[in-house]
Motif scaffolding. Structure first.
Motif, PDB file in Angstrom:
ATOM      1  N   THR A  23     125.978  28.977  51.790  1.00 11.00           N
ATOM      2  CA  THR A  23     126.074  29.478  52.940  1.00 11.00           C
ATOM      3  C   THR A  23     124.905  29.115  53.877  1.00 11.00           C
ATOM      4  O   THR A  23     125.013  29.096  54.885  1.00 11.00           O
ATOM      5  CB  THR A  23     125.901  31.268  52.698  1.00 11.00           C
ATOM      6  OG1 THR A  23     125.157  31.302  51.965  1.00 11.00           O
ATOM      7  CG2 THR A  23     127.305  31.628  52.092  1.00 11.00           C
ATOM      8  N   ALA A  75     123.070  34.725  55.629  1.00  5.58           N
ATOM      9  CA  ALA A  75     122.788  33.920  54.448  1.00  5.58           C
ATOM     10  C   ALA A  75     121.308  34.232  54.062  1.00  5.58           C
ATOM     11  O   ALA A  75     120.630  34.226  54.689  1.00  5.58           O
ATOM     12  CB  ALA A  75     123.250  32.656  54.460  1.00  5.58           C
ATOM     13  N   VAL A 128     126.148  30.243  57.701  1.00  6.09           N
ATOM     14  CA  VAL A 128     126.782  31.533  57.637  1.00  6.09           C
ATOM     15  C   VAL A 128     125.650  32.748  57.986  1.00  6.09           C
ATOM     16  O   VAL A 128     124.605  32.710  57.419  1.00  6.09           O
ATOM     17  CB  VAL A 128     127.312  31.833  56.312  1.00  6.09           C
ATOM     18  CG1 VAL A 128     128.140  33.248  56.355  1.00  6.09           C
ATOM     19  CG2 VAL A 128     128.344  30.719  55.807  1.00  6.09           C
ATOM     20  N   LEU A 160     133.871  30.712  58.564  1.00  7.79           N
ATOM     21  CA  LEU A 160     132.662  30.181  57.731  1.00  7.79           C
ATOM     22  C   LEU A 160     132.318  31.301  56.954  1.00  7.79           C
ATOM     23  O   LEU A 160     131.291  31.922  57.137  1.00  7.79           O
ATOM     24  CB  LEU A 160     131.793  29.446  58.499  1.00  7.79           C
ATOM     25  CG  LEU A 160     131.602  27.912  58.257  1.00  7.79           C
ATOM     26  CD1 LEU A 160     130.488  27.140  59.174  1.00  7.79           C
ATOM     27  CD2 LEU A 160     131.513  27.352  56.963  1.00  7.79           C
ATOM     28  N   SER A 161     132.958  31.983  56.032  1.00  2.54           N
ATOM     29  CA  SER A 161     132.506  33.247  55.488  1.00  2.54           C
ATOM     30  C   SER A 161     132.451  33.189  54.080  1.00  2.54           C
ATOM     31  O   SER A 161     132.771  32.323  53.372  1.00  2.54           O
ATOM     32  CB  SER A 161     133.430  34.344  55.664  1.00  2.54           C
ATOM     33  OG  SER A 161     134.661  34.151  54.907  1.00  2.54           O
ATOM     34  N   ILE A 162     131.700  34.072  53.461  1.00  2.00           N
ATOM     35  CA  ILE A 162     131.127  33.970  51.906  1.00  2.00           C
ATOM     36  C   ILE A 162     132.548  34.233  51.161  1.00  2.00           C
ATOM     37  O   ILE A 162     132.728  33.455  50.100  1.00  2.00           O
ATOM     38  CB  ILE A 162     130.380  35.131  51.442  1.00  2.00           C
ATOM     39  CG1 ILE A 162     128.929  34.814  52.061  1.00  2.00           C
ATOM     40  CG2 ILE A 162     130.385  35.491  49.984  1.00  2.00           C
ATOM     41  CD1 ILE A 162     127.812  35.766  51.955  1.00  2.00           C
TER      42      ILE A 162
END
Lengths: 317, 225
Positions: free
Chosen positions: B212, B220, B217, B185-187
């Motif tokens: 995010t 965020a 995340v 779950l990344s940018i």
């Protein structure tokens, strides 16, 4: 869009027969390419045969140790399949490099193979296009050809095949299983499936009228390192300028196929044989017959350098 | 002066003729009854519209309709059900403004025929939340100012909700490093997965902030939700 009638048959053979019954009828699966072209009235089928619901949406192991991918398996599902990710990573990578998530949720395996080979002049109905209107000429030739074919093209057409998936399928020696309106089945090796434009660029593959793709088969896994490297104008959601699909073995042997350079995914046996000698030799074999112009000569260099990047990566432990 | 009057007269005639032609094109079945005995506009080549029945559920409500086979899912939502949240941007699958969730998957509703969705469950931006009870993604877009003109926003929000769902289900993307591991779950993952939604105002950085935050995340802006 021109008006059309619509039906939803129950079996693949019924579907094939239904398309044969009405002149100009077309199969529709995801519709992401066909409907786009119908809105522009580049495609004007009077009858659509919906092949969703024919039960062609499964991925199963074959007796030969490979996979049989149903024609209706969605691009998103094929790329997510555990076996594809593990054993045919080049295919998963190619699928994920194509289109957007929304389109991959609708586009199917057979539909992806059958999307039209096309260029901006094909889409622009004010321009001459032998593919859109046979015999009308080609406005792309002598036009802006930065994205066009550099090999295998003809005086009638210089469009490129836009599929990423098909490049990986070509690399993997996929087989295309079909049924015709009489119920007869055959398997077409992908090497014999796509046609070069020649003087009939409107005929893009070797399917007979009414012949329906039911599945695509993959031979047993090749092992090795898998690559699909796509070069495009932006980082995501754009057609390839060129792409390189490769499977490289620890001893440096392997296979290579290229997208974005021809009317079909481009593979040359001599290039596979030259792969251990490096990118210069293999790219030279792939594009030995290339004819470029001032707008697209860069593709020769880009293919060589992209393949070189792949081979350098393959040598890393 | 006379000349000018003549010009105006001519222009008026042109406009009237144009209007008649438009009528003839829209109603080919009566085109032969047009005044002046003009032949029907493309009468021989324009096939009559065909209709078909479709029954489906939209935002939990069942609908049954008789539609022209050509009706896109988007036009069905906007013109027939008056759910105008989903937007028509390019109408050719390039911009994502029409993104809706059908049977749990986001698709471009402009590139799909309504009649091919018999039995489907469709969720539009109107079905995610209400003005009184916003979906967390809607609230995050408001909080992070994830828009300027707002035209792409309903599609962005439907896509964003699906992006988080797809990552949690382990569906890989173009930027997923290891195809055999669960995607992060990344940018980077969010940016790649949102590439089918164009924002011409360029609110991308705030859109990513909104997503995010909802996704939780680490790092965020605004903290995890």
């Amino acid at each position: 869009m021109k008006a059309f009638s619509y039906e939803r048959p129950k079996t693949p053979q019924e579907a094939a027969a239904a398309v044969m019954r009405v002149p100009g009828a077309r199969f529709i699966a995801g519709g992401t390419n066909l409907l786009d072209l119908m809105k522009l009235e580049i495609e004007t089928p009077p009858h659509l045969v919906d092949v969703n619901g024919l039960g062609l949406d499964k991925i199963e192991a074959t007796n030969e140790g490979g996979l049989r991918i149903g024609a209706l398996v969605l691009n998103a599902d094929l790329a997510s399949d555990e076996r594809v990710r593990r054993d045919y990573a080049v295919l998963a990578r190619a699928l994920l490099a194509g289109a957007s998530a929304q389109l991959r949720n609708k586009a199917t395996t057979a539909g992806n193979l059958l999307q039209r080979t096309r260029c901006p002049y094909f889409y622009d109905t004010n321009q001459a296009c032998n593919k859109r209107v046979p015999g009308s000429g080609c406005s792309a030739i002598g036009g802006y050809t930065r994205g066009h074919a550099i090999v295998g093209h003809s005086d009638a057409c210089i469009a490129t095949h836009p599929s990423d998936m098909a490049v990986a399928m070509q690399l993997l020696d996929a087989g295309i299983e079909t049924v015709n309106p009489n119920g007869a089945r055959r398997t077409i090796p992908i090497a014999d499936f796509y046609r070069l434009p020649g003087s009939t660029p409107h005929i893009e593959n070797s399917l007979a009228p009414g012949e329906l793709i039911t599945a695509v088969t993959l031979p047993k896994p090749l092992g090795g390192k898998h690559y699909y490297r796509k070069v495009r104008d932006r980082a995501s959601y754009a057609f390839a300028l060129i792409s390189v699909a490769a499977v490289v073995q620890p001893d440096g042997t392997g296979r290579v196929a290229v997208g974005g350079v021809a009317h079909k995914p481009w593979r040359v046996a001599a290039a596979d044989a030259a792969l251990p000698q490096g990118a210069q030799a293999a790219a030279g074999q792939l594009l030995a017959a290339a004819r470029t112009d001032e707008h697209n000569a860069y593709k020769l260099v880009l293919v060589r350098r992209t393949l070189n990047a792949v081979l350098i990566d393959a040598k890393k432990g | 002066m006379d000349e000018l009057n003549n010009i105006n007269h001519t222009r008026r005639n042109v406009l009237i003729t144009g209007a008649l032609s438009a009528t003839a094109a829209a109603v080919p079945s009566v085109a032969s009854a047009q005044p002046g005995g003009e032949p029907a506009v493309a009468g021989g080549t324009t096939p009559a519209p065909v209709t078909a029945r479709v029954a489906l559920s939209v935002n939990g409500k069942r609908h049954e309709m008789e539609l022209d086979t050509r009706t896109s899912l988007l036009d069905m939502l906007r013109e027939h059900l008056h759910l105008t949240g989903s937007k028509k941007g390019c109408d050719q699958g390039q911009c994502g403004a029409c993104t809706v969730i059908v049977d749990g998957r986001r698709i471009n509703s402009c590139l799909s025929l309504a009649i091919m969705h018999d039995g489907a469950e469709v969720t539009t931006v109107e079905g995610l939340g209400t003005p009184d009870k916003l979906h967390p993604m809607q609230a995050a877009f408001v909080k992070h100012d994830g828009y300027q003109c707002g035209y792409c926003t309903p599609g962005q929000i439907c896509s964003a909700v699906s992006v988080i769902d797809e990552i949690r289900k382990g569906i890989p993307s173009h930027v997923t490093g290891d195809l055999n591991a669960k995607p992060l779950l990344s940018i980077d993952e969010i940016r790649e997965r949102m590439s089918g939604n164009i924002c011409r105002c360029g609110a991308y950085s705030n859109i990513v902030d909104a997503i995010t935050e909802v996704a939780g995340v680490a790092g965020a802006k605004g903290g995890a939700a």
